[in-house]
Design a protein around this motif. Sequence first.
Motif: not given
Length: 232
Positions: A4-9
């Motif tokens: 899973a990619i989460v941007t602004g993580a």
Amino acid sequence: MDVAIVTGAGSGLGRHLAVGLAEDGAHVIAADIDLSAATSTAAQIGGTAFRCDVTSPSAAADLIAAAVDLGGPHVLINNAGGWTPGDQFPAAPYEAWSGTLDLNLRAPMHLTQLALEPMARVGGGAILNIASSAGVEDSPYGSPEYGAAKAGLVRFTTTLGDPGRIGGTRVMCLVPNWIGLERAHAELAAMSPDERAQASPLIPPSKVVAAALGLLRAGTGGTVLELVGSLP
């Protein structure tokens, strides 16, 4: 294991989302323009840190490639967003308000475009766009460019409501009101009693994460879920 990619993580809601996904069993790529912050999140969850300015086409492509190298991506959360303090449209110069559109609308669109083919190769994935109530309300708002970008993100999601057209990937959108993050609590505390009484109730971050996980597990393509705070 899903990748899973989460941007602004690196902070705020992104960090909460990354933690929630990791607790749900995913290997999370914590992407942030601040590598130190991304590294802190990744260390907390046993994930992978990745420095990424999502408004850079080459950086966005590198982020998706990193997920492919890990066997994914299966999940993409387009969470990075916001605007630069100071003048907003129409007082802001073109470069400033256009940058807000880049961050909040064009970057999620580009990452979605890049993710669809590799997601199709792993049997279809799930993409969750994090919008804002600023994009669905009809009242005046302090940053017109931010509101317009989030409105666009909602409609972008609904246009992709048929997973069969895009390789089996479900694209969904979460539209929260005011989230009870550290900055929101500080802003609330700085208000006068009258202003505080008129303010929307804060949404606990845990409620946002639970809603996000629910959509990723069982949401259908094109779903838009609005979240509002509840009074104590």
